[in-house]
Design an enzyme around this catalytic site. Structure first.
Site, PDB file in Angstrom:
ATOM      1  N   ASP A 167       0.835  -1.205   0.000  1.00 48.10           N
ATOM      2  CA  ASP A 167       0.000   0.000   0.000  1.00 48.10           C
ATOM      3  C   ASP A 167       0.870   1.256   0.000  1.00 48.10           C
ATOM      4  OD1 ASP A 167      -1.855   2.096   0.684  1.00 48.10           O
ATOM      5  OD2 ASP A 167      -3.198   0.556   1.466  1.00 48.10           O
ATOM      6  N   HIS A 198      -3.105  -0.508  -2.407  1.00 54.08           N
ATOM      7  CA  HIS A 198      -4.317   0.146  -1.936  1.00 54.08           C
ATOM      8  C   HIS A 198      -5.437  -0.034  -2.965  1.00 54.08           C
ATOM      9  CE1 HIS A 198      -5.994   3.137   0.899  1.00 54.08           C
ATOM     10  NE2 HIS A 198      -6.694   3.563  -0.142  1.00 54.08           N
TER      11      HIS A 198
END
Length: 229
Positions: A167, A198
């Site tokens: 992420d 993400h």
């Protein structure tokens, strides 16, 4: 679409409602990303309804951008969304979630209510666990949770959090910080997904990773089945 009265009497906000065919087994509130109650969020509500839950996605940007609905796969819309979300007040957001919880409980015949959220909604799912009486909450890649860990002592109902290993908004050291505080809490379960970024569980589009999304969603379904009904 339905309308919900704000708790502070400042107005009414729209919400997408998906109802099951029979009596609801409970209710699940779906909290949007920064892209509004877009087709992907509405599809998630429809899916929960197909599993027997009443599902509501409130317009969380109604105070400053009512009806906001953009596509994160469009670079200019993605950039715009990051500017729009700066106007979001999470404290007012919790109030709006509480108002939605009350409506969801009423419409589901007094059943238990869960909250699931993505990105911004992941952080708000965490705040739902610390500030509301939601029966169970699930947050996907919630950015900003690390700045709210002083509220962790208030978690009294089950909370599940999903994080992406790669992420670019939530680095590994941030997840480690969150784990250090939350792992000892018996109500909290945290899952991490290797090699994904993400937004991996978005309904569709370039950010979705099918394998990780299916794994996370299966865990979420089992979690709500256990704690909502």
């Amino acid at each position: 679409m339905i309308e919900i009265d704000a708790l502070d009497a400042s107005g009414r906000f729209a919400a997408y409602l998906a109802e099951p065919e029979g009596a609801p087994r409970g209710a699940i509130i779906v909290h949007q990303e920064i892209f509004g109650v877009n087709p992907g969020i509405r599809a998630k509500c429809d899916y929960w309804a197909s599993l027997g839950y009443l599902s509501i996605a409130p317009d969380m940007f109604w105070r400053f951008a009512p009806g906001y609905d953009v596509d994160p796969d469009q670079p200019e819309q993605m950039a715009e969304a990051f500017e729009v979300r700066k106007k979001f007040n999470p404290n007012k957001g919790v109030e709006d979630l509480e108002a939605t919880i009350r409506v969801a409980r009423e419409k589901s015949g007094g059943g238990k209510v869960g909250v699931v959220g993505y990105c911004l909604g992941g952080r708000m799912a965490y705040l739902s666990a610390t500030r509301t009486d939601a029966a169970a909450c699930v947050g996907y890649y919630g950015a900003g949770i690390d700045g709210l860990l002083e509220e962790a002592h208030a978690i009294a109902n089950p909370l599940m959090l999903h994080f992406a290993e790669k992420d670019h908004f939530i680095p590994a050291e941030t997840v480690a910080k969150i784990r250090a505080v939350l792992d000892p809490n018996q109500h909290v379960t945290i899952h991490e997904y290797a090699g994904v970024d993400h937004g991996f569980a978005t309904t569709s589009g370039s950010r979705r990773d099918e394998t990780a999304a299916q794994a996370a969603d299966a865990r979420t379904e089992a979690f709500f089945a256990a704690h909502i009904g």
